[in-house]
Design a protein around this motif. Structure first.
Motif, mmCIF file in Angstrom:
data_model
loop_
_atom_site.group_PDB
_atom_site.id
_atom_site.type_symbol
_atom_site.label_atom_id
_atom_site.label_comp_id
_atom_site.label_asym_id
_atom_site.label_seq_id
_atom_site.Cartn_x
_atom_site.Cartn_y
_atom_site.Cartn_z
ATOM 1 N N LEU A 57 0.836 -1.201 0.000
ATOM 2 C CA LEU A 57 0.000 0.000 0.000
ATOM 3 C C LEU A 57 0.871 1.251 0.000
ATOM 4 O O LEU A 57 0.685 2.147 -0.837
ATOM 5 N N TYR A 58 1.797 1.343 0.930
ATOM 6 C CA TYR A 58 2.622 2.543 1.050
ATOM 7 C C TYR A 58 3.425 2.790 -0.223
ATOM 8 O O TYR A 58 3.505 3.917 -0.707
ATOM 9 N N GLU A 59 4.009 1.738 -0.781
ATOM 10 C CA GLU A 59 4.794 1.907 -2.001
ATOM 11 C C GLU A 59 3.909 2.341 -3.168
ATOM 12 O O GLU A 59 4.318 3.162 -3.989
ATOM 13 N N SER A 60 2.665 1.839 -3.217
ATOM 14 C CA SER A 60 1.758 2.245 -4.301
ATOM 15 C C SER A 60 1.344 3.707 -4.177
ATOM 16 O O SER A 60 0.924 4.316 -5.158
ATOM 17 N N LEU A 61 1.486 4.268 -2.978
ATOM 18 C CA LEU A 61 1.159 5.675 -2.750
ATOM 19 C C LEU A 61 2.379 6.589 -2.898
ATOM 20 O O LEU A 61 2.297 7.782 -2.617
ATOM 21 N N GLY A 62 3.507 5.999 -3.300
ATOM 22 C CA GLY A 62 4.700 6.808 -3.538
ATOM 23 C C GLY A 62 5.683 6.868 -2.389
ATOM 24 O O GLY A 62 6.688 7.581 -2.481
ATOM 25 N N TYR A 63 5.436 6.152 -1.315
ATOM 26 C CA TYR A 63 6.396 6.099 -0.217
ATOM 27 C C TYR A 63 7.606 5.300 -0.673
ATOM 28 O O TYR A 63 7.479 4.335 -1.434
ATOM 29 N N GLU A 64 8.772 5.702 -0.199
ATOM 30 C CA GLU A 64 10.000 5.003 -0.528
ATOM 31 C C GLU A 64 10.647 4.485 0.743
ATOM 32 O O GLU A 64 10.725 5.212 1.741
ATOM 33 N N ALA A 65 11.126 3.255 0.684
ATOM 34 C CA ALA A 65 11.822 2.679 1.838
ATOM 35 C C ALA A 65 13.123 3.444 2.055
ATOM 36 O O ALA A 65 13.815 3.813 1.103
ATOM 37 N N GLU A 66 13.439 3.695 3.300
ATOM 38 C CA GLU A 66 14.644 4.429 3.664
ATOM 39 C C GLU A 66 15.880 3.647 3.229
ATOM 40 O O GLU A 66 16.010 2.467 3.528
ATOM 41 N N GLN A 67 16.765 4.297 2.517
ATOM 42 C CA GLN A 67 18.000 3.657 2.073
ATOM 43 C C GLN A 67 19.240 4.369 2.609
ATOM 44 O O GLN A 67 20.312 3.793 2.638
ATOM 45 N N GLU A 68 19.065 5.621 3.032
ATOM 46 C CA GLU A 68 20.214 6.434 3.385
ATOM 47 C C GLU A 68 20.563 6.391 4.869
ATOM 48 O O GLU A 68 21.729 6.451 5.232
ATOM 49 N N PHE A 69 19.552 6.276 5.727
ATOM 50 C CA PHE A 69 19.793 6.362 7.155
ATOM 51 C C PHE A 69 19.500 5.028 7.830
ATOM 52 O O PHE A 69 18.672 4.251 7.355
ATOM 53 N N VAL A 70 20.149 4.800 8.930
ATOM 54 C CA VAL A 70 19.901 3.623 9.761
ATOM 55 C C VAL A 70 19.237 4.123 11.032
ATOM 56 O O VAL A 70 19.696 5.094 11.643
ATOM 57 N N THR A 71 18.149 3.502 11.417
ATOM 58 C CA THR A 71 17.415 3.917 12.614
ATOM 59 C C THR A 71 17.880 3.091 13.804
ATOM 60 O O THR A 71 17.975 1.863 13.716
#
Length: 149
Positions: free
Chosen positions: A128-142
């Motif tokens: 759902l989130y990806e279909s709405l244009g959300y992108e998985a974080e690739q730059e930061f580590v939480t």
């Protein structure tokens, strides 16, 4: 369907959904504590809560977002922390509709972004989130340091 900003008038409906949400994540059934928590958040402005009402005016979904500030962008953003759709309304496009409305609300306010976390195993939410244009974080580590056990 209608998305509304929750106020104290809708507190009981929101508390019921929030309690169900917590139980979904294996927390104890505690409607009074759920109600008190949301009431405090509404009264202090600590979070913003939105309800999705069906055509009969019944609350079938909710989202709770917490405001934050992006120092680099020097703008407000919101962290979507809680999203829940009642079981009988799932797979009906309600979460998508609610998310689209939230995107519009916060975009109109000039927010820099909406951020969220979801379980790695929650493939439906990720889709759902990806279909709405959300992108998985690739730059930061939480990282998290739990302070209260």
């Amino acid at each position: 369907m209608n998305v509304i900003a929750c106020d104290l008038h809708y507190l009981d409906a929101a508390a019921d959904l929030f309690n169900q949400y917590r139980m979904f994540y294996q927390e104890a059934d505690d409607l009074p504590a759920s109600r008190a928590f949301l009431k405090a958040n509404l009264e202090t402005g600590n979070s913003r809560i939105y309800l999705l009402l069906d055509d009969e005016g019944q609350a079938i979904a909710f989202a709770q977002l917490y405001p934050a500030t992006c120092s680099l962008a020097m703008k407000r953003f919101y962290w979507l922390y809680d999203l829940f759709v009642v079981p009988h309304a799932r797979r009906g496009g309600h979460a998508r509709y609610l998310m689209q409305q939230l995107i519009g609300i916060f975009q109109a306010e000039g927010a820099q972004r909406l951020s969220l976390d979801t379980a790695g195993s929650n493939l439906a939410a990720q889709a759902l989130y990806e279909s709405l244009g959300y992108e998985a974080e690739q730059e930061f580590v939480t990282y998290h340091k739990v302070l209260d056990r």
